[in-house]
Design a protein around this motif. Structure first.
Motif, PDB file in Angstrom:
ATOM      1  N   LYS A  99      20.215  -4.970 -43.949  1.00 53.82           N
ATOM      2  CA  LYS A  99      21.549  -4.384 -44.077  1.00 53.82           C
ATOM      3  C   LYS A  99      22.347  -4.785 -42.845  1.00 53.82           C
ATOM      4  N   GLU A 100      23.482  -4.181 -42.659  1.00 54.97           N
ATOM      5  CA  GLU A 100      24.344  -4.569 -41.546  1.00 54.97           C
ATOM      6  C   GLU A 100      23.665  -4.433 -40.191  1.00 54.97           C
ATOM      7  N   ASN A 101      23.152  -3.261 -39.885  1.00 49.74           N
ATOM      8  CA  ASN A 101      22.584  -2.996 -38.557  1.00 49.74           C
ATOM      9  C   ASN A 101      21.079  -2.787 -38.589  1.00 49.74           C
ATOM     10  N   VAL A 102      20.469  -2.904 -39.761  1.00 50.22           N
ATOM     11  CA  VAL A 102      19.047  -2.581 -39.890  1.00 50.22           C
ATOM     12  C   VAL A 102      18.321  -3.711 -40.607  1.00 50.22           C
ATOM     13  N   LYS A 103      17.200  -4.111 -40.043  1.00 49.91           N
ATOM     14  CA  LYS A 103      16.320  -5.065 -40.702  1.00 49.91           C
ATOM     15  C   LYS A 103      14.920  -4.464 -40.729  1.00 49.91           C
ATOM     16  N   VAL A 104      14.361  -4.326 -41.928  1.00 50.54           N
ATOM     17  CA  VAL A 104      13.022  -3.778 -42.089  1.00 50.54           C
ATOM     18  C   VAL A 104      12.190  -4.820 -42.803  1.00 50.54           C
ATOM     19  N   TYR A 105      11.020  -5.110 -42.266  1.00 51.67           N
ATOM     20  CA  TYR A 105      10.149  -6.117 -42.834  1.00 51.67           C
ATOM     21  C   TYR A 105       8.744  -5.552 -42.903  1.00 51.67           C
ATOM     22  N   ILE A 106       8.168  -5.516 -44.115  1.00 51.61           N
ATOM     23  CA  ILE A 106       6.815  -4.998 -44.318  1.00 51.61           C
ATOM     24  C   ILE A 106       6.015  -6.076 -45.059  1.00 51.61           C
TER      25      ILE A 106
END
Length: 73
Positions: free
Chosen positions: A43-50
């Motif tokens: 997203k704009e300010n969030v990066k989540v990687y699993i």
């Protein structure tokens, strides 16, 4: 103490071989972390990687390597 030295040398050799493979074949290994089943949310300010599928693949690979190590040594 000698047993610990053998383990350290073995770990260093594994890291050396792994480093060489990433150095010479790094451009061909870009599929690591991009397998189907790996979750990426950007997203704009969030990066989540699993990396679920990647970790399962590495777990199976390490299990096979350790079992072969146990059989031969």
């Amino acid at each position: 103490m000698q047993e610990l030295g053998k383990w350290i040398i073995g770990a260093a050799l594994i890291l050396f071989i792994l480093g060489l493979s990433f150095y010479f074949f790094g451009d061909k290994l870009n599929w690591i972390g991009r397998l189907p089943g790996d979750i990426r949310i950007e997203k704009e300010n969030v990066k989540v990687y699993i990396p679920i599928t990647t970790m399962i693949l590495f777990s199976i690979l390490f299990m096979i390597i350790f079992r072969l190590w146990k059989i031969f040594f």
